[in-house]
Scaffold this active site. Structure first.
Site, PDB file in Angstrom:
ATOM      1  N   TYR A  74      -1.747  -0.795  10.983  1.00  0.00           N
ATOM      2  CA  TYR A  74      -1.882  -1.450   9.672  1.00  0.00           C
ATOM      3  C   TYR A  74      -0.693  -1.109   8.784  1.00  0.00           C
ATOM      4  CZ  TYR A  74      -3.215  -1.846   4.749  1.00  0.00           C
ATOM      5  OH  TYR A  74      -3.206  -2.109   3.398  1.00  0.00           O
ATOM      6  N   LYS A 113       2.429  -3.431   7.274  1.00  0.00           N
ATOM      7  CA  LYS A 113       2.700  -3.578   5.841  1.00  0.00           C
ATOM      8  C   LYS A 113       4.138  -3.119   5.538  1.00  0.00           C
ATOM      9  CE  LYS A 113       0.313  -4.724   2.934  1.00  0.00           C
ATOM     10  NZ  LYS A 113      -0.010  -6.079   2.392  1.00  0.00           N
ATOM     11  N   THR A 122       0.825  -1.206   0.000  1.00  0.00           N
ATOM     12  CA  THR A 122       0.000   0.000   0.000  1.00  0.00           C
ATOM     13  C   THR A 122       0.867   1.267   0.000  1.00  0.00           C
ATOM     14  OG1 THR A 122      -1.437   1.270   1.469  1.00  0.00           O
ATOM     15  CG2 THR A 122      -0.111  -0.376   2.522  1.00  0.00           C
ATOM     16  N   ASP A 123       0.287   2.366  -0.471  1.00  0.00           N
ATOM     17  CA  ASP A 123       0.996   3.655  -0.397  1.00  0.00           C
ATOM     18  C   ASP A 123       1.020   4.187   1.040  1.00  0.00           C
ATOM     19  OD1 ASP A 123      -1.711   4.290  -0.170  1.00  0.00           O
ATOM     20  OD2 ASP A 123      -1.681   5.891  -1.665  1.00  0.00           O
ATOM     21  N   GLU A 124       0.235   3.554   1.946  1.00  0.00           N
ATOM     22  CA  GLU A 124       0.154   4.064   3.321  1.00  0.00           C
ATOM     23  C   GLU A 124       1.471   3.911   4.077  1.00  0.00           C
ATOM     24  OE1 GLU A 124      -3.545   3.144   5.337  1.00  0.00           O
ATOM     25  OE2 GLU A 124      -4.582   2.935   3.433  1.00  0.00           O
TER      26      GLU A 124
END
Ligand code: NAD
Ligand code: TYD
Length: 351
Positions: free
Chosen positions: A157, A161, A132-134
């Site tokens: 989260y 990741k 993810t870009d998060e």
């Protein structure tokens, strides 16, 4: 070609399996391993199961079980791994981070170890990690995430990741495992669990329930139609450079409140009612702790190297998505009533 898909019963995984079987050039087999948590719904793949009984297989496996994972690798002998399985919802990671550590970190580690042990020095194989870009953190008003942006995860989260991303990259550098990695922006489309903002808002609108907007509603996300994400992953695993990370985004930045207004208009149009009736349901609620303000992706690398770019226009994709939820009430109901859990027990746990 044997492709091991993890988390294939979830939102993006199920779309990916549909996408792959639609490609005429794809003649391989897929084994989907999924723990079938609340987010995994085998009904999303029932058509594939019926149509491709010789090429699509399912096993209920928890990737945090190292022996179970190794056993799958030994029996199925995959040539490619596409790793989607994860705990994926930020709000749940705030309420209880433990499963995020077990699945996202330990689970990824188990898959990497099994791949390393089975593949040895093979370089005609690939392990693709879907991320993810998060992991890059939160942006201000300007700027974009590039592949070199330093990691700065801020929720359990995104931290889990980020950790799994680092492990995947380390297996390339240390052990020469042929890996690829993608960091993608927010996806939308069919089969998404109605806890994420788009299906949550649409299903609440259908029930005329409040539409909970976190904080001031000015947080920005970059939206990508899920099939474009699936296509990008396929381009990366078939043509991307091993050891590389590719950012994937939709070039469709939107403030949450604007997004919800558009959804109100689209649902109202489908239902033949005034959008004001739905907009009146908007309710501002307490902000999410550590709520990232803005995500925006620079995906020029994948465009330059692989010629990939998003193909589905934002408004067209949103319209398709709204229509899918409106015409798949049965799928929504199965999730709401927990009926799919009974279905899982009847169809999988007895096997
Ligand atoms: P999802 O929550 O819809 O699906 C996750 C799937 O993984 C479910 O089928 C679940 O049953 C399965 N799973 C969970 N724990 C497992 C375990 N221990 N063992 C085996 N299976 C397990 O998630 P999604 O939105 O489809 O996301 C898929 C991947 O894409 C995730 O890795 C996520 O981080 C990443 N991603 C998602 C988005 C997005 O917008 N949804 C954006 C970028 C990246
Ligand atoms: P979400 O779909 O949970 O994805 P993510 O947090 O991974 O980006 O949320 C998208 C945006 O919508 C995020 O800024 C939080 C906001 N949001 C709401 O305002 N209300 C809601 O009920 C939900 C679930 C999210």
């Amino acid at each position: 070609m044997n492709i091991l898909v993890t988390g294939g019963s979830g939102f993006i995984g199920a779309n990916f399996i549909h996408y792959l079987f639609k490609q005429e050039s794809f003649t391989g087999n897929i084994l989907n391993i999924d723990k079938l948590t609340y987010a995994g719904n085998p009904l999303s793949l029932i058509d594939i199961e019926e149509k491709y009984p010789q090429r699509y297989f399912f096993e209920k496996v928890d990737i945090s079980d190292a022996d179970g994972v190794m056993d799958v690798f030994q029996r199925f002998a995959p040539d490619m791994v596409i790793h989607f399985a994860a705990e994926s919802h930020v709000d749940r990671s705030i309420l209880g981070p433990k499963d995020f550590i077990h699945t996202n970190i330990n689970g990824t580690f188990n898959l990497l170890e099994a791949a390393r042990s089975i593949w040895q020095d093979r370089n005609d194989v690939v392990f693709h990690h879907v991320s993810t870009d998060e992991v890059y953190g939160s942006l201000g008003e300007t700027g974009y995430f590039v592949e070199e942006t330093p990691y700065d995860p801020r929720s359990p989260y995104s931290a889990s990741k980020a950790s799994s991303d680092h492990l995947v990259k380390s297996y390339f550098h240390t052990f020469g495992l042929p890996i690829t990695l993608s960091n993608c922006s927010n996806n939308y489309g069919p089969y998404q669990f109605p806890e994420k903002v788009i299906p949550l808002m649409v299903t609440n609108m259908l029930d005329r329930k409040p539409l909970p907007v976190y904080g001031d509603g000015m947080n920005v996300r970059d939206w990508l139609y899920v099939e474009d994400h699936c296509n990008a992953i396929w381009e990366i695993v078939t043509r991307g450079r091993r050891g590389e990370t590719y950012n994937i985004g939709g070039n469709s930045e939107m403030k949450n409140l604007d997004l919800i207004h558009i959804l109100c208009e689209l649902v109202a149009e489908e239902q033949g009612i005034s959008s004001e009736t739905l907009k009146d349901l908007i309710t501002f609620v307490k902000d999410r702790p550590g709520h990232d303000r803005r995500y925006a992706i620079d995906c020029s690398k994948i465009k330059r190297e692989l010629g990939w770019q998003p193909s589905v226009d934002f408004r067209e994709g949103m319209k398709r998505t709204v229509q899918w939820y409106l015409s798949n009430q049965e799928w929504i109901e199965s999730i709401r009533t927990g009926e799919y859990i009974n279905w899982i027990q009847k169809n999988y746990e007895e096997r």
